[in-house]
Design an enzyme around this catalytic site. Structure first.
Site, PDB file in Angstrom:
ATOM      1  N   HIS A 127      -9.131  55.398   6.496  1.00  0.00           N
ATOM      2  CA  HIS A 127      -9.619  54.019   6.472  1.00  0.00           C
ATOM      3  C   HIS A 127     -11.003  53.880   7.103  1.00  0.00           C
ATOM      4  O   HIS A 127     -11.375  52.812   7.569  1.00  0.00           O
ATOM      5  CB  HIS A 127      -8.599  53.096   7.165  1.00  0.00           C
ATOM      6  N   CYS A 158     -32.068  53.717   0.072  1.00  0.00           N
ATOM      7  CA  CYS A 158     -32.762  52.661  -0.674  1.00  0.00           C
ATOM      8  C   CYS A 158     -33.576  51.744   0.231  1.00  0.00           C
ATOM      9  O   CYS A 158     -34.333  50.903  -0.258  1.00  0.00           O
ATOM     10  CB  CYS A 158     -31.758  51.837  -1.479  1.00  0.00           C
TER      11      CYS A 158
HETATM   12 ZN   LIG Z   1     -28.693  52.203  -0.095  1.00  0.00          ZN
END
Ligand SMILES: [Zn+2]
Length: 260
Positions: A127, A158
Site C-alpha cells: 500500500h 516532468c
Molecule cells: Zn511527472
C-alpha cells in the site's frame, strides 16, 4: 521434498541458487506496528472515521483536497517520528539478514518503515509508504527530500508539482505491488513457510496469498494475531501480539529453515 513444478518462465536466477531450500513468506498488517505505537487509521478505529479518511485517501478526489491530503500525511509522519521498531520487526529483519532476501520475503500492508529501520533491506509495501512521492502523470515514484512531504516538490521527470501525491496507495488507485501476490501464489511450494502477522484479512484474504493446495490448515501456514481471523487456513495459530507470538515460533521456524 515435494515442491510444486515451476514453469521455466517463472524461474529467476535467485531462485536457482536456493532451489530446494524452503522460503519464508511473511505477510504483515497493522498489528505488527501497533506495539510500536502507530495508530491503525486505515481500519477506521481510533479518531479516524471512514468519512474523514475517504477525503484524504481517495484517488478520485485527492486533487481537489490536495492541501488537506498533504497536511494529513504530514501529521501522520510527525506522529510516527518517535516510533521505534519492536521485537517482531527486529526478528524479521534478522531473518532476512540470516537467510537472505531470496529466501525471506517480507510483504507488508503497512506504510511505515519500521522493518527497514530494524535492518530489513527488501520489503514489499503493498500500500505504498510515507517516504516517497508519486507523480501521477509520469507514474514515477521518487524519494521525498525533506522529513515532511513537500506539497511543492516537483516531479524530477516532468517538473510539475500539481500531479505529485504522497506515496501511499489511495482507495481507487492502482497498487502495482499487488502483482507480486500473484507470483507468490504461483511459486509457493509445500515446503515453504507462510506467516501472517497482525492482519484482519479485510483487504487481502488468505485465498489471494496462498496457492489453493495450501487452503485448509496446512502445517506450514502460521498465524499470529491477538484476535485471529480466518484461522481455518492455518495449521499453527498463536493468539497473541506479534512481539510475543513471533519469538515463540522462532525456534521452530529456524529449525525448518535450516533443515534444507
Ligand atoms: Zn511527472
Amino acid at each position: 521434498m515435494g515442491g510444486r513444478f515451476h514453469p521455466l518462465g517463472d524461474l529467476q536466477l535467485a531462485d536457482l541458487d536456493t532451489r530446494g531450500a524452503p522460503r519464508l513468506y511473511v505477510f504483515s498488517g497493522a498489528g505488527l506496528s501497533a506495539e510500536s505505537g502507530l495508530s491503525t487509521f486505515r481500519t477506521g478505529d481510533g479518531i479516524w472515521t471512514h468519512a474523514s479518511i475517504d477525503e484524504v485517501c481517495n484517488y478520485l478526489t485527492w486533487r481537489r483536497n490536495r492541501a488537506a491530503v498533504f497536511r494529513f500525511y504530514n501529521e501522520r509522519i510527525a506522529e510516527s517520528a518517535h516510533a521505534q521498531p519492536n521485537a517482531a520487526h527486529r526478528l524479521l529483519a534478522q531473518w532476512q539478514q540470516r537467510w537472505g532476501a531470496e529466501r525471506v520475503h517480507l510483504i507488508t500492508q503497512n506504510i511505515d518503515d519500521l522493518l527497514e529501520q530494524a535492518g530489513a533491506h527488501a520489503v514489499t509495501h503493498l500500500h505504498g509508504d510515507m517516504v516517497s512521492l508519486l507523480c501521477t502523470d509520469c507514474d514515477l515514484r521518487f524519494p521525498k527530500a525533506t522529513r515532511a512531504l513537500d506539497p511543492d516538490a516537483a516531479c524530477p521527470e516532468c517538473g510539475r508539482a500539481a500531479s505529485v501525491k504522497p506515496g501511499v496507495v489511495f482507495f481507487n488507485e492502482a497498487a502495482p505491488e499487488y502483482a507480486k501476490l500473484h507470483r507468490l501464489q504461483r511459486e509457493m511450494t509445500d515446503d515453504d513457510l507462510f506467516i501472517a502477522i497482525g492482519t484482519a484479512f479485510e483487504v487481502i484474504p488468505p485465498e489471494r496469498l496462498l496457492p489453493s493446495v495450501r487452503w485448509g490448515a496446512h502445517a506450514r501456514n502460521l498465524l499470529i494475531d491477538p484476535a485471529p481471523r480466518c484461522d481455518a487456513f492455518f495449521g499453527v495459530v498463536e493468539a497473541s501480539p506479534a512481539t510475543v507470538g513471533l519469538p515463540k515460533l522462532a525456534p521452530m521456524i529456524a529449525r525448518l529453515m535450516d533443515a534444507a
